[in-house]
Design a protein around this motif. Structure first.
Motif, PDB file in Angstrom:
ATOM      1  N   ALA A 234      23.718  98.391   1.854  1.00 35.24           N
ATOM      2  CA  ALA A 234      23.069  98.292   2.123  1.00 35.24           C
ATOM      3  C   ALA A 234      21.635  97.927   0.773  1.00 35.24           C
ATOM      4  CB  ALA A 234      22.518  99.599   2.671  1.00 35.24           C
ATOM      5  N   ASP A 235      21.903  98.292  -0.126  1.00 38.03           N
ATOM      6  CA  ASP A 235      21.027  98.161  -1.511  1.00 38.03           C
ATOM      7  C   ASP A 235      21.218  97.100  -1.990  1.00 38.03           C
ATOM      8  OD1 ASP A 235      22.703  99.435  -2.502  1.00 38.03           O
ATOM      9  OD2 ASP A 235      21.545 101.333  -3.536  1.00 38.03           O
ATOM     10  N   ASN A 236      21.536  96.076  -2.008  1.00 38.57           N
ATOM     11  CA  ASN A 236      22.576  95.108  -2.771  1.00 38.57           C
ATOM     12  C   ASN A 236      22.269  94.068  -2.077  1.00 38.57           C
ATOM     13  OD1 ASN A 236      23.687  93.357  -4.175  1.00 38.57           O
ATOM     14  ND2 ASN A 236      25.263  94.469  -4.970  1.00 38.57           N
TER      15      ASN A 236
ATOM     16  N   GLU B 190      27.235  91.914   1.871  1.00 38.46           N
ATOM     17  CA  GLU B 190      27.027  91.929   3.326  1.00 38.46           C
ATOM     18  C   GLU B 190      28.705  91.912   3.892  1.00 38.46           C
ATOM     19  OE1 GLU B 190      27.537  87.976   5.694  1.00 38.46           O
ATOM     20  OE2 GLU B 190      26.008  87.804   3.736  1.00 38.46           O
TER      21      GLU B 190
ATOM     22  N   ARG C 191      29.015  99.504   5.009  1.00 36.78           N
ATOM     23  CA  ARG C 191      27.823  99.071   5.239  1.00 36.78           C
ATOM     24  C   ARG C 191      26.486 100.393   4.710  1.00 36.78           C
ATOM     25  NH1 ARG C 191      27.711  98.834  12.026  1.00 36.78           N
ATOM     26  NH2 ARG C 191      28.561  96.057  11.854  1.00 36.78           N
ATOM     27  N   LEU C 192      27.250 101.226   4.443  1.00 36.14           N
ATOM     28  CA  LEU C 192      26.091 102.233   3.773  1.00 36.14           C
ATOM     29  C   LEU C 192      26.473 102.005   2.451  1.00 36.14           C
ATOM     30  CD1 LEU C 192      26.314 105.190   5.803  1.00 36.14           C
ATOM     31  CD2 LEU C 192      24.964 104.805   5.284  1.00 36.14           C
TER      32      LEU C 192
ATOM     33  N   GLU D 223      31.296 101.577   8.653  1.00 38.41           N
ATOM     34  CA  GLU D 223      29.410 101.929   8.313  1.00 38.41           C
ATOM     35  C   GLU D 223      29.587 103.083   6.908  1.00 38.41           C
ATOM     36  OE1 GLU D 223      26.722 103.856   9.386  1.00 38.41           O
ATOM     37  OE2 GLU D 223      27.280 102.224  10.468  1.00 38.41           O
TER      38      GLU D 223
END
Length: 216
Positions: free
Chosen positions: A64-66, A70, A60-61, A57
């Motif tokens: 998330a903005d790129n 992934e 993932r955080l 998690e």
């Protein structure tokens, strides 16, 4: 497509991880970089037994903005020890047309002879060894395990090692953000600020979940 692979325990992920991924993405013009948290690291016990779900998690955080980054949970889905060679073999089978770039720290490259089936890694992908504070490679050829050195030749013009499989080994200098997950854990335990060491969303998650308060 050209795909970067960055594995690690990510306990927690921090800004040096992200900067390494971005520098490699930019230098090699990668289409994507996949962050792969280790589910069951073969060499490194989890400090405080932090769950895979929590580490996943946080990654993932962090990404998330790129749109070029992934995260994959493939090592948890596969089960067993999280050996890099198994992960790379799976990615090669799933992405037969893609060019893979395995990103590792210089410290790991210097110790690669201790890795499980390390010789197979070079047949599956390109390898990018990244300099970190306190860990450098003065000579790619000298850093190679003696047992496989004959499979490589040095390209002085490109400053890389060419493997008999057609893949290459590169050394990337300049990623010198002196940030470590262990230092972040110690700061959190001491109640000190970790601002600017890791993404804000990850910092908030650590606080909300009460992570690392018992970290060593």
């Amino acid at each position: 497509m050209k795909i970067g692979i960055l594995g690690g325990t990510f306990n927690p992920i921090h800004n040096a991880h992200l900067r390494i991924a971005e520098e490699v993405r930019d230098l090699f013009q990668l289409d994507r970089v996949i962050f792969i948290p280790a589910a069951t690291p073969p060499h490194k016990p989890q400090v405080g037994e932090l769950s895979f779900a929590s580490r996943l998690e946080m990654v993932r955080l962090a990404v998330a903005d790129n749109p070029s980054f992934e995260v994959s949970d493939m090592e948890a889905v596969r089960g067993g020890r999280s050996y890099s060679v198994d992960t790379l073999s799976q990615l090669r089978a799933e992405r037969p047309e893609d060019e893979l770039f395995f990103i590792i720290g210089a410290d790991s490259f210097n110790d690669i002879a201790a890795w499980h089936r390390y010789d197979e890694i070079f047949t599956l992908c390109n390898v990018v060894s990244v300099q970190r504070p306190g860990s450098t490679i003065t000579s790619l050829a000298k850093a190679l395990p003696v047992a496989i050195a004959g499979e490589f030749c040095y390209d002085s013009a490109a400053k890389r090692l060419n493997h008999s499989s057609g893949h290459c080994v590169y050394a990337l200098d300049g990623v010198l953000l002196d940030i470590s997950s262990s230092h972040i854990r110690r700061l959190v335990k001491a109640g000190r600020s970790v601002k600017y060491l890791l993404p804000e969303a990850v910092e908030h998650y650590i606080k909300e979940q009460g992570l690392y308060v018992d970290a060593r």
